[in-house]
Write an enzyme that holds these catalytic residues in place. Structure first.
Site: not given
Ligand code: PNS
Length: 164
Positions: A17, A41, A90, A128
């Site tokens: 990023h 959540k 990517r 991530s």
């Protein structure tokens, strides 16, 4: 003034990023990193934490701003006066999802275009999700995120830097 939004979850921000942020910041007058507010959540970091981490790591880039948003990215872009969205690509596996998102966004907001940056090869495999997977088992994530972010990720998993 050319303004672009780089939207994403950034949970957490990776070296991939940051590479895209640096390169995109050279292309436009103002680059706004838009952190999507959580509807999920299960995110590791709160939106405030994600914004703070990216702000800390982009302090040296005067034309980069970091904020959070909810709702449609194109609505957020219009509210910011941005005509461009930035995304990183990517590998071919990203392509289908990114193409669909860019085309949907363009259909909904024909005045807004998506610009893709191909990720630098050294970060082609970094995501991530990979950071969280490796860190959750106490693995070494130093090649994936900035040094300042490493302890913050382990803290979430109650692990010291890489120790099992
Ligand atoms: O980092 P991510 O999770 O791949 O980013 C995805 C993101 C935030 C860019 C995308 O989910 C998004 O734009 N969400 C906001 C809702 C929206 O505008 N969806 C696009 C229509 S397909």
């Amino acid at each position: 003034m050319k303004i672009a939004i780089y939207p994403g979850s950034f949970d957490p921000v990776t070296l991939g990023h940051l590479d895209v942020i640096r390169r995109a910041s050279r292309l436009v007058d103002k680059l706004i990193i838009g952190v999507l507010k959580n509807t999920n959540k299960h995110a590791l970091f709160s939106e405030e934490e994600r914004v703070a981490m990216i702000r800390m790591l982009t302090q040296d880039l005067p034309n980069v701003e970091v904020d959070s948003f909810h709702g449609l990215t194109v609505d957020y872009a219009r509210a910011c006066g941005a005509r461009f969205l930035v995304r990183g690509l990517r590998a071919v596996t990203d392509f289908e999802y990114e193409l669909q998102m860019a085309q949907t966004n363009h259909k909904v907001a024909p005045d807004i275009d998506t610009i893709f940056f191909t990720t630098s090869v050294e970060y082609a495999y970094v995501s991530s999700s990979i950071v969280k997977e490796v860190a959750s088992y106490g693995g070494d994530i130093r090649g994936f995120v900035a040094p300042e972010i490493v302890p913050l990720v382990y803290e979430k998993y109650h692990k010291k830097n890489g120790e099992q």
